[in-house]
Design an enzyme around this catalytic site. Structure first.
Site, short mmCIF file in Angstrom:
data_model
loop_
_atom_site.label_atom_id
_atom_site.label_comp_id
_atom_site.label_asym_id
_atom_site.label_seq_id
_atom_site.Cartn_x
_atom_site.Cartn_y
_atom_site.Cartn_z
N HIS A 38 0.86 -1.19 0.00
CA HIS A 38 0.00 0.00 0.00
C HIS A 38 0.90 1.24 0.00
O HIS A 38 2.00 1.22 0.56
CB HIS A 38 -0.85 -0.06 1.28
CG HIS A 38 -1.96 0.93 1.36
ND1 HIS A 38 -1.75 2.24 1.71
CD2 HIS A 38 -3.30 0.79 1.17
CE1 HIS A 38 -2.92 2.87 1.74
NE2 HIS A 38 -3.87 2.02 1.41
N ASP B 28 2.94 -4.63 7.90
CA ASP B 28 1.76 -3.78 7.77
C ASP B 28 0.55 -4.72 7.87
O ASP B 28 0.24 -5.44 6.92
CB ASP B 28 1.82 -3.06 6.40
CG ASP B 28 0.52 -2.34 6.08
OD1 ASP B 28 -0.46 -2.49 6.83
OD2 ASP B 28 0.50 -1.65 5.05
N GLN C 143 -4.59 -5.13 6.83
CA GLN C 143 -5.62 -6.00 6.23
C GLN C 143 -5.65 -7.39 6.84
O GLN C 143 -6.46 -8.21 6.43
CB GLN C 143 -5.40 -6.11 4.72
CG GLN C 143 -5.61 -4.80 3.99
CD GLN C 143 -7.04 -4.28 4.08
OE1 GLN C 143 -7.98 -5.02 4.36
NE2 GLN C 143 -7.21 -2.98 3.86
N CYS D 65 -4.74 2.52 -3.72
CA CYS D 65 -3.47 2.99 -3.11
C CYS D 65 -2.35 1.97 -3.32
O CYS D 65 -1.50 1.78 -2.45
CB CYS D 65 -3.62 3.30 -1.63
SG CYS D 65 -4.70 4.69 -1.32
#
Ligand SMILES: Cc1ncc(COP(=O)(O)O)c(C=O)c1O
Length: 405
Positions: free
Chosen positions: A119, A196, A199, A363
């Site tokens: 992202h 990250d 999600q 993104c």
């Protein structure tokens, strides 16, 4: 058994608009009553600033805030609540880490490994600091299963590699990356890893100790909590690197006119009055997950939804291109395009049927460029979605395909 009937009732957004279908959960999820009520309760019964008062409400607000930190720590199996730093979201968490590491750890020409499916929020913070301080960025490719190509990533490691920062799950493709193997290999070379988890956090259990993750970032609003609240998990062994560039009230032990002694992590990183009701809302979102069977139950139901959606979409393969592999471990996020059509047209027509999907580059422009497409139509599901909604969506999609032919 499906936990859905009981769960749907807990979301006013869903029950008050049950003729509509919300399939844009990777962008943000709806909020249950438990979260909404916790915010109202905070403002009507507790509202006070934390950490610096001796009066009843300040103590109460501080207790709620710190209890939330414990709940988050337990949810991701952190060793200690001090490893949970509250931020405004994943983007803030990654920028905060990038600033801290630029302050204490990185040097010119150091290398940072990312991936092409990341992202923008996990590309731009590193790109900005790389351009400013002279770090080198390297990007792992994706494989035919739409995951980060682990072997390619490993081949990028050199003696100058100082950090690997990658998505746990692709927000565009839904694929779960083999982060355990990447972390194990990185640690053999003394390289810390940031995941990250924006999600992954709402879809399956995360155990930072089992994963051996060094840093992990996520947002509350993608896991049934309010917007504006997020977390940076930082393993205790790296707290000495976390010297922030921004500071202010709440971060210190002692201040003189020309120098200051800063508090330990996490307070050192939480400058100013924080998003107290957001933190409390995040705690109640996690409690909501526990009270409805736990994240494992959510995973099982979402797997059923994902398989149903995927098998229905594959029947339309003469008319659509799907950017997800049947056998790749995935969360219920699927990207596709109607052949020879722009995703915006598909999204607009589906909206006319009362179905909210996301369209565009999500993104992830480097990923779109890699796949040589302008964007996709993305369906992203949450625990309150149903098989029946998927069936209604497939009927609407078939009509959309006919209209666009
Ligand atoms: C994988 C991933 N990383 C980072 C972000 C940024 O999250 P936020 O906007 O909550 O900071 C998102 C949001 O969609 C995401 O999907």
């Amino acid at each position: 058994m499906s936990p859905v009937p009981d769960i749907r009732k807990q979301f006013p957004f869903i029950t008050q608009q049950s003729d509509k279908i919300y399939f844009d959960n990777a962008a943000t999820t709806q909020k249950p009553y438990a979260v909404l009520e916790s915010i109202q309760n905070y403002y009507t019964r507790i509202n006070a600033n934390i950490h610096r008062g001796v009066h009843h409400w300040s103590i109460l607000a501080t207790e709620h805030y710190e209890a939330a930190r414990k709940t988050v720590a337990q949810f991701i199996h952190a060793q200690d609540p001090s490893e949970i730093i509250f931020t405004s979201g994943t983007t803030h968490s990654i920028n905060l880490l990038a600033d801290c590491l630029s302050n204490t750890y990185f040097q010119q020409n150091d290398e940072i490994i990312l991936s092409v499916l990341d992202h923008h929020s996990n590309i731009l913070p590193w790109q900005n600091r790389a351009n400013k301080f002279g770090y080198q960025l390297k990007y792992a490719h994706i494989n035919a299963q739409y995951q980060i190509d682990t072997e390619h990533l490993k081949s990028l490691i050199t003696r100058k590699t100082k950090l690997i920062a990658i998505a746990h799950v692709s927000n565009t493709l839904g694929s779960i990356n083999d982060v355990k193997s990447i972390i194990d290999y990185a640690h053999q070379h003394n390289i810390p890893v940031l995941l990250d988890a924006a999600q992954s956090i709402a879809h399956f259990p995360i155990n930072v100790q089992e994963l051996n993750a060094d840093f992990l970032a996520f947002s509350g609003h993608k896991m049934y909590a309010p917007t504006g609240i997020g977390v940076l998990y930082a393993s205790k062994k790296f707290h000495h690197w976390l010297q922030p560039l921004s500071s202010g009230g709440g971060t210190i032990v002692d201040v003189d006119l020309y120098k200051a002694e800063f508090a330990e992590i996490p307070l050192r990183l939480e400058a100013g009055t924080p998003h107290i009701e957001g933190v409390i809302g995040l705690k109640h979102a996690i409690d909501f997950i526990y009270q409805n069977g736990g994240i494992n139950q959510f995973y099982l139901w979402e797997e059923e939804l994902r398989k149903h959606l995927y098998s229905n979409l594959t029947e339309l393969q003469d008319d659509i291109d799907i950017y997800t592999d049947a056998h790749t471990p995935s969360v219920p996020v699927i990207s596709f395009n109607i052949k020879n059509n722009h995703p915006y047209d598909t999204g607009t027509l589906l909206n006319n049927f009362g179905i909210a999907v996301r369209t565009g580059h999500h993104c992830t422009q480097p990923l779109m460029k890699h796949l040589k497409i302008p964007g996709t139509v993305r369906i992203s599901l949450a625990v309150y979605n149903t098989l029946e909604e998927i069936d209604r969506f497939i009927i609407a999609l078939k009509k959309t395909i006919k209209m666009l032919k």
